[in-house]
Structures are given as C-alpha cells and as structure tokens.
Design an enzyme around this catalytic site. Structure first.
Site, PDB file in Angstrom:
ATOM      1  N   GLY A 162       0.819  -1.214   0.000  1.00  0.00           N
ATOM      2  CA  GLY A 162       0.000   0.000   0.000  1.00  0.00           C
ATOM      3  C   GLY A 162       0.846   1.254   0.000  1.00  0.00           C
ATOM      4  O   GLY A 162       0.596   2.195  -0.763  1.00  0.00           O
ATOM      5  N   HIS A 163       1.875   1.277   0.853  1.00  0.00           N
ATOM      6  CA  HIS A 163       2.812   2.409   0.856  1.00  0.00           C
ATOM      7  C   HIS A 163       3.505   2.541  -0.501  1.00  0.00           C
ATOM      8  O   HIS A 163       3.668   3.653  -1.030  1.00  0.00           O
ATOM      9  CB  HIS A 163       3.906   2.204   1.908  1.00  0.00           C
ATOM     10  CG  HIS A 163       3.429   2.209   3.320  1.00  0.00           C
ATOM     11  ND1 HIS A 163       3.570   1.126   4.148  1.00  0.00           N
ATOM     12  CD2 HIS A 163       2.823   3.171   4.061  1.00  0.00           C
ATOM     13  CE1 HIS A 163       3.078   1.417   5.345  1.00  0.00           C
ATOM     14  NE2 HIS A 163       2.619   2.645   5.321  1.00  0.00           N
TER      15      HIS A 163
ATOM     16  N   LYS B 125      -7.454   3.643   2.645  1.00  0.00           N
ATOM     17  CA  LYS B 125      -7.724   2.759   3.784  1.00  0.00           C
ATOM     18  C   LYS B 125      -7.946   3.578   5.050  1.00  0.00           C
ATOM     19  O   LYS B 125      -8.794   3.256   5.872  1.00  0.00           O
ATOM     20  CB  LYS B 125      -6.584   1.764   3.992  1.00  0.00           C
ATOM     21  CG  LYS B 125      -6.961   0.631   4.946  1.00  0.00           C
ATOM     22  CD  LYS B 125      -5.773   0.028   5.642  1.00  0.00           C
ATOM     23  CE  LYS B 125      -5.305   0.917   6.752  1.00  0.00           C
ATOM     24  NZ  LYS B 125      -4.307   0.299   7.633  1.00  0.00           N
TER      25      LYS B 125
ATOM     26  N   MET C 215      -4.122  -3.938   3.177  1.00  0.00           N
ATOM     27  CA  MET C 215      -2.718  -3.909   3.592  1.00  0.00           C
ATOM     28  C   MET C 215      -2.555  -2.983   4.798  1.00  0.00           C
ATOM     29  O   MET C 215      -3.100  -1.880   4.831  1.00  0.00           O
ATOM     30  CB  MET C 215      -1.851  -3.394   2.452  1.00  0.00           C
ATOM     31  CG  MET C 215      -1.830  -4.300   1.242  1.00  0.00           C
ATOM     32  SD  MET C 215      -0.345  -5.289   1.239  1.00  0.00           S
ATOM     33  CE  MET C 215      -0.582  -6.206  -0.281  1.00  0.00           C
ATOM     34  N   SER C 216      -1.786  -3.441   5.776  1.00  0.00           N
ATOM     35  CA  SER C 216      -1.515  -2.650   6.976  1.00  0.00           C
ATOM     36  C   SER C 216      -0.229  -3.142   7.612  1.00  0.00           C
ATOM     37  O   SER C 216       0.042  -4.348   7.629  1.00  0.00           O
ATOM     38  CB  SER C 216      -2.670  -2.787   7.981  1.00  0.00           C
ATOM     39  OG  SER C 216      -2.309  -2.235   9.240  1.00  0.00           O
ATOM     40  N   SER C 217       0.554  -2.215   8.141  1.00  0.00           N
ATOM     41  CA  SER C 217       1.762  -2.613   8.866  1.00  0.00           C
ATOM     42  C   SER C 217       1.410  -3.467  10.081  1.00  0.00           C
ATOM     43  O   SER C 217       2.213  -4.298  10.511  1.00  0.00           O
ATOM     44  CB  SER C 217       2.545  -1.371   9.312  1.00  0.00           C
ATOM     45  OG  SER C 217       2.941  -0.599   8.198  1.00  0.00           O
TER      46      SER C 217
END
EC number: 6.3.2.1
Length: 282
Positions: free
Chosen positions: A36-37, A149, A184-186
């Site tokens: 995502g980033h 998001k 997506m996420s850290s």
C-alpha cells in the site's frame, strides 16, 4: 537515494531539487512499508519529478495503552523497498528532532475528528495533524499522497490543508489489498495464522454490504446491521465501531442518497484493524 535524519538535511535536499525546477511529491509514513505504501510512492513518482518519503513513528498520535513501543520498525528493509520504486530521499528524524524540549504547539481539526477513529482514539488526530503540518512545512511538497484505507485521516488532512491555505494538493489513492481481500496494513504482521484468517471478516462484510447496496438497499441502519451481524459471528473479532456517514462530509445518514462511507474498526485479538468502502458513485 538519500537518507536524511535532520530537518536541515532534508530541507537542503528539497532546496536543491527546487533549484532545478523539479516538482516534489511526498508520502508520509510510519515505516514498516508494505505494498500500500509502495503504491503511494509509485503514484508520486508518476506525477512528480522528485519523491520524498518520511519514516517516523509519531508518538503524539498514539494513546497511552496503544502499540507505540511495539510498532514494527526496520529502516534497512524500508530503505531497500523505497529505493526499488524510485524514491529519491527518506526523511527519518528522531523524536527529539521533531519534538525538541519545550515543544508545545498542536494542530486540531474539529468536526471531522469527533467520530470513528477520533472517538475511540482520543487525541489521535491532534497528533496526526500536528506531525503532518510539521512535515508539510519541512518538505514543502507540491503533492502529498495518502491511502483511502485511512479514509477519515485523508479527509481530515484535506480539510486541514484547505483551511490553513497550505500550498499543496492532497491526493487520495485507493486501498491496496492482499489477494484474499485483507487491506494492507503494517499491523497485519501482529496477526497469527488463525487471527489472519479471522481478519478477512472485515473486507467480506464490506463486500456483502456493497452487494446489498448495489441490489438497491439504501437504508443505512439495515446495511450497518448486516455488517455488525457478520462480524459478530466471528469469535475472534471485537467490534470498535461500524458506521455509515455521508462522504466526504461525514454527517449521519438514515437513507443513502449520495456517496457514503461505510467504515469499521475491529480488534482481532489485540490487533486493531480498520477498513472502509465507499457506497454510491463519487
């Protein structure tokens, strides 16, 4: 690719780029980069001559019992990934660089922040808006890129930039998802295999509501209840909120007659995940 740890270093880099007539794209992150980033960085690369990202886990946006200390950090990995998509400079300041002794100035956006994540995480957006204002002032980008998001965050930053006459354009980029639909996420790295499976209830409940909306359902409470029921059926899920608001105004809705944001926050185990969908045409 340059890695700058001080404000003076990144300002010198940007000044040099500007002297050559180059436009500046900026992607603020807290690091532990994912696809995502990287998509935000690709969009910045497409639109701008020079791309700067920040990697800074901002303490002022975390509450006292949140995951600031255990938030994943890996600068070497992040620098490698950023370099692969063509980032020109990383700004990676220390907490002391951003908030020196005696610091006492904060930025607060009203109305938009008193609901959703702002309600369940008091002070969160005050911290976000403060650090983003500082980063905008330091980097002075032409364009800044944020992910859909974090829909509320993107709206708050756009409002702040407009209200404070910031000389840049804030661009929102669609959510990037795993192959099975998980946003997506850290923080996904916190999930064990069973929790990872359970987390799919977020995107699947949004999709179910989207299908009902496309089939003609316009009653916001019915759509909301549909999502609540589906998430409650997942034993590992603990709901923070499920809400539907007008978009982009974030006003309460009974009937959906225009674009609406269906947003949710759910804890899977100890990991708080968020996701959202836009119902209706923008």
């Amino acid at each position: 690719m340059l890695v700058c740890n001080t404000i003076s270093e990144i300002r010198a880099f940007v000044r040099e780029a500007r002297s050559k007539g180059r436009s500046i794209g900026f992607v603020p992150t807290m690091g532990y980069l994912h696809e995502g980033h990287l998509e935000l960085m690709r969009r910045a690369k497409e639109r701008c001559d020079t791309v700067v990202i920040s990697i800074f886990v901002n303490p002022t946006q975390f509450g006292p019992n949140e995951d600031y200390d255990r938030y994943p950090r890996d600068l070497e990995r992040d620098a490698r990934l950023a370099g692969q998509v063509g980032v020109d400079a990383i700004f990676n300041p220390s907490v002391e660089e951003m908030y020196p002794a005696g610091y006492c100035t904060y930025v607060d956006v009203e109305r938009l922040t008193g609901k959703l994540c702002g309600l369940s995480r008091p002070g969160h957006f005050r911290g976000v808006c403060t650090v983003v204002t500082k980063l905008f002032n330091i980097v002075k980008p032409d364009y800044a890129f944020f992910g859909q998001k974090d829909a509320q965050q993107a709206l708050v930053i756009k409002r702040m930039a407009a209200d404070l006459n910031m000389d840049l354009e804030v661009i929102t980029v669609p959510t990037v998802r795993e192959a099975d639909g998980l946003a997506m996420s850290s923080r996904n790295v916190y999930l064990d295999p069973e929790q990872r499976r359970a987390a799919l209830v977020l995107s699947r409940s949004l999709e179910k509501a989207g299908e009902a909306f496309r089939a003609g359902e316009r009653d916001a409470s019915k759509l909301r209840q549909m999502v609540l029921d589906m998430i409650k059926a997942e034993p590992l899920a603990n709901i923070d909120y499920v809400e539907i608001y007008s978009y982009p105004e974030l006003e309460p809705l009974d009937q959906i007659n225009g674009p609406a944001l269906l947003a949710l926050a759910v804890k899977i185990g100890q990991t708080r995940l968020i996701d959202n969908a836009i119902l209706g045409q923008l």
